[in-house]
Structures are given as structure tokens and as C-alpha cells.
Design a protein around this motif. Structure first.
Motif, PDB file in Angstrom:
ATOM      1  N   SER A   1       0.836  -1.212   0.000  1.00  9.60           N
ATOM      2  CA  SER A   1       0.000   0.000   0.000  1.00  9.60           C
ATOM      3  C   SER A   1       0.863   1.251   0.000  1.00  9.60           C
ATOM      4  N   GLY A   2       1.997   1.169   0.678  1.00 10.53           N
ATOM      5  CA  GLY A   2       2.891   2.321   0.697  1.00 10.53           C
ATOM      6  C   GLY A   2       3.496   2.594  -0.663  1.00 10.53           C
ATOM      7  N   GLN A   3       3.887   1.532  -1.369  1.00 19.01           N
ATOM      8  CA  GLN A   3       4.469   1.697  -2.700  1.00 19.01           C
ATOM      9  C   GLN A   3       3.435   2.276  -3.674  1.00 19.01           C
ATOM     10  N   GLU A   4       2.192   1.796  -3.604  1.00 22.29           N
ATOM     11  CA  GLU A   4       1.150   2.328  -4.476  1.00 22.29           C
ATOM     12  C   GLU A   4       0.869   3.789  -4.142  1.00 22.29           C
ATOM     13  N   ALA A   5       0.896   4.130  -2.867  1.00 24.59           N
ATOM     14  CA  ALA A   5       0.685   5.526  -2.464  1.00 24.59           C
ATOM     15  C   ALA A   5       1.792   6.414  -3.017  1.00 24.59           C
ATOM     16  N   VAL A   6       3.042   5.938  -2.970  1.00 29.94           N
ATOM     17  CA  VAL A   6       4.165   6.705  -3.518  1.00 29.94           C
ATOM     18  C   VAL A   6       3.949   6.961  -5.009  1.00 29.94           C
ATOM     19  N   ARG A   7       3.526   5.924  -5.728  1.00 32.91           N
ATOM     20  CA  ARG A   7       3.297   6.075  -7.163  1.00 32.91           C
ATOM     21  C   ARG A   7       2.209   7.114  -7.441  1.00 32.91           C
ATOM     22  N   GLN A   8       1.081   7.015  -6.737  1.00 33.02           N
ATOM     23  CA  GLN A   8      -0.012   7.956  -6.952  1.00 33.02           C
ATOM     24  C   GLN A   8       0.419   9.381  -6.612  1.00 33.02           C
ATOM     25  N   VAL A   9       1.167   9.539  -5.532  1.00 35.14           N
ATOM     26  CA  VAL A   9       1.600  10.868  -5.104  1.00 35.14           C
ATOM     27  C   VAL A   9       2.515  11.500  -6.146  1.00 35.14           C
ATOM     28  N   PHE A  10       3.560  10.766  -6.552  1.00 35.92           N
ATOM     29  CA  PHE A  10       4.544  11.377  -7.432  1.00 35.92           C
ATOM     30  C   PHE A  10       4.030  11.560  -8.853  1.00 35.92           C
ATOM     31  N   LEU A  11       3.112  10.710  -9.310  1.00 28.45           N
ATOM     32  CA  LEU A  11       2.530  10.938 -10.634  1.00 28.45           C
ATOM     33  C   LEU A  11       1.719  12.229 -10.660  1.00 28.45           C
ATOM     34  N   ARG A  12       1.169  12.614  -9.510  1.00 22.46           N
ATOM     35  CA  ARG A  12       0.407  13.866  -9.429  1.00 22.46           C
ATOM     36  C   ARG A  12       1.314  15.075  -9.343  1.00 22.46           C
ATOM     37  N   LEU A  13       2.546  14.865  -8.957  1.00 17.83           N
ATOM     38  CA  LEU A  13       3.450  15.987  -8.737  1.00 17.83           C
ATOM     39  C   LEU A  13       4.243  16.346  -9.988  1.00 17.83           C
ATOM     40  N   LEU A  14       3.751  15.885 -11.161  1.00 15.53           N
ATOM     41  CA  LEU A  14       4.429  16.179 -12.416  1.00 15.53           C
ATOM     42  C   LEU A  14       3.486  16.896 -13.373  1.00 15.53           C
ATOM     43  N   ASN A  15       4.030  17.858 -14.087  1.00 14.59           N
ATOM     44  CA  ASN A  15       3.345  18.432 -15.237  1.00 14.59           C
ATOM     45  C   ASN A  15       3.744  17.618 -16.456  1.00 14.59           C
ATOM     46  N   VAL A  16       2.783  16.962 -17.079  1.00 17.02           N
ATOM     47  CA  VAL A  16       3.043  16.123 -18.245  1.00 17.02           C
ATOM     48  C   VAL A  16       2.307  16.726 -19.425  1.00 17.02           C
ATOM     49  N   ALA A  17       3.039  16.993 -20.503  1.00 16.99           N
ATOM     50  CA  ALA A  17       2.428  17.562 -21.706  1.00 16.99           C
ATOM     51  C   ALA A  17       3.141  16.981 -22.917  1.00 16.99           C
ATOM     52  N   GLU A  18       2.507  17.138 -24.079  1.00 21.45           N
ATOM     53  CA  GLU A  18       3.083  16.594 -25.314  1.00 21.45           C
ATOM     54  C   GLU A  18       4.124  17.549 -25.870  1.00 21.45           C
ATOM     55  N   GLY A  19       5.274  16.990 -26.239  1.00 18.79           N
ATOM     56  CA  GLY A  19       6.298  17.769 -26.917  1.00 18.79           C
ATOM     57  C   GLY A  19       7.165  18.624 -26.028  1.00 18.79           C
ATOM     58  N   VAL A  20       6.996  18.550 -24.713  1.00 18.89           N
ATOM     59  CA  VAL A  20       7.829  19.331 -23.789  1.00 18.89           C
ATOM     60  C   VAL A  20       8.323  18.430 -22.666  1.00 18.89           C
ATOM     61  N   GLU A  21       9.332  18.904 -21.969  1.00 17.26           N
ATOM     62  CA  GLU A  21       9.874  18.141 -20.849  1.00 17.26           C
ATOM     63  C   GLU A  21       8.893  18.128 -19.681  1.00 17.26           C
ATOM     64  N   ASP A  22       8.883  17.016 -18.961  1.00 21.51           N
ATOM     65  CA  ASP A  22       8.078  16.947 -17.751  1.00 21.51           C
ATOM     66  C   ASP A  22       8.689  17.847 -16.680  1.00 21.51           C
TER      67      ASP A  22
END
Length: 206
Positions: free
Chosen positions: A1-22
Motif C-alpha cells: 500500500s505504501g508503494q502504491e501511495a508513492v506512485r499515486q503521489v509522485f505521478l500527481r506531482l508532475l506536469n506532463v504535456a506533449e512535446g515538452v519536458e516533464d
């Protein structure tokens, strides 16, 4: 559960867009708390990464709400596991960010109904929410729910209007038929009365 929480947290902490750096994405701490992650698990994740200075905290200048973000841009490129998480779900992340942008526009409009999702966009985002393992915040889920409710109500209203129009046409057709019958009967009566009058005139002449 901790590993899944880490994944959910850090995926939210990124700006992801097409053609530019995260890049880093600063979000309200309350957004993480509304993902359905157990409170003690989420606290342990945040405290652990904060202790290693990989997360930083601040307050939104407008709302004064606590915020959280990744401490270093380098973490995005050099943390191999994070790169794998992002690359494996990039399409889902892009779609999620578009949904977040739509929800932000809706809130920015004062929650006007015209800013809710409709048609194919709504179907697309609902399918994403159903199939993706990207957790939605309570606000995002509410945005989808209200959009579906409004869309269903719009369909019902269109059906009601269509029924009213059809009923009006049917009523008009019935009235027209009745009037045609009345006119036909009146014409027949008038013709009979005219024939009778001519017959009487002929009889009187005779």
C-alpha cells in the motif's frame, strides 16, 4: 500500500504535456488527501520523502492552502522508477491533465453548467476514469458525476420537448381531421338542403 501511495503521489506531482519536458507540479496538499489513500499511509509517504528533502511545502499565495511539490527537477529525470511509472502511463496522465484543466475552467467559471463535460468528451473521460489506475481526487470525481448528471438531464429534456412537439402535431392532426369531417358533413347537409329547396321550387312551379 505504501508503494502504491508513492506512485499515486509522485505521478500527481508532475506536469506532463506533449512535446515538452516533464516538470514539477505544485498541488494543494488536500488534493493528495482526497485520493482515497489511507491517511496513515499517506502521512508516512509524505513524511519519509520530506525527511530526505525530496518534497517541499509552501502555501498558495491566494488561498493560503498548504501545497506540496517535488524539491528538485533532477529527480524527475534521474529517478528511474518514476520515469518508468510516467512512461508506462503517459497517455493516461495526458488525459488526466486535460480533465483537470477542464475541471479548473469549470470552477473558475463559478461552476457554470455550460463548462461541464458533454458528449464524446464526457464519454472519453468516464472511460478513462473507469479503466485507468490513476486515482482521481474527490473534486475530479465530483466534476465527472455532475457532468454526467447534467448530460443525462439534457437528454431527458430533449426527449420531453420532442414528446411535446409530437403531441402538439398529433393534436393538430386530430383537430384538422375533426374540422375536415365537420366541414364535409356541413357541405353534405348544405347540398341536401339545396336539393330539397330546388325540389320544392319545382313542385310549387308545377
Amino acid at each position: 500500500s505504501g508503494q502504491e501511495a508513492v506512485r499515486q503521489v509522485f505521478l500527481r506531482l508532475l506536469n506532463v504535456a506533449e512535446g515538452v519536458e516533464d516538470t514539477r507540479r505544485r498541488i494543494p496538499l488536500g488534493e493528495l488527501q482526497s485520493l482515497g489513500i489511507a491517511r496513515d499511509v499517506l502521512k508516512r509517504v509524505i513524511d519519509t520523502y520530506a525527511a530526505h528533502r525530496l518534497l517541499t511545502f509552501d502555501r498558495d499565495p491566494d488561498t493560503r492552502e498548504p501545497t506540496v511539490e517535488v524539491a528538485h527537477e533532477a529527480l524527475i529525470d534521474r529517478w528511474e522508477r518514476l520515469r518508468i511509472w510516467v512512461d508506462d502511463r503517459r497517455d493516461d496522465l495526458l488525459l488526466h491533465r486535460r480533465m483537470v484543466a477542464a475541471a479548473d475552467e469549470w470552477r473558475g467559471s463559478g461552476q457554470q453548467a455550460s463548462y461541464l463535460l458533454t458528449g464524446g468528451r464526457l464519454d472519453h473521460f468516464e472511460a478513462f476514469a473507469e479503466e485507468s489506475d490513476i486515482a482521481l481526487s474527490s473534486d475530479e470525481s465530483e466534476f465527472l458525476r455532475l457532468s454526467r448528471t447534467a448530460a443525462d438531464e439534457a437528454v431527458l429534456q430533449r426527449r420531453r420537448r420532442r414528446r411535446l412537439v409530437l403531441t402538439a402535431f398529433a393534436s393538430a392532426a386530430v383537430i384538422a381531421a375533426v374540422m375536415a369531417v365537420v366541414a364535409f358533413v356541413a357541405q353534405q347537409r348544405a347540398e341536401r338542403e339545396a336539393s330539397l329547396a330546388r325540389a320544392q321550387d319545382l313542385a310549387s312551379s308545377s
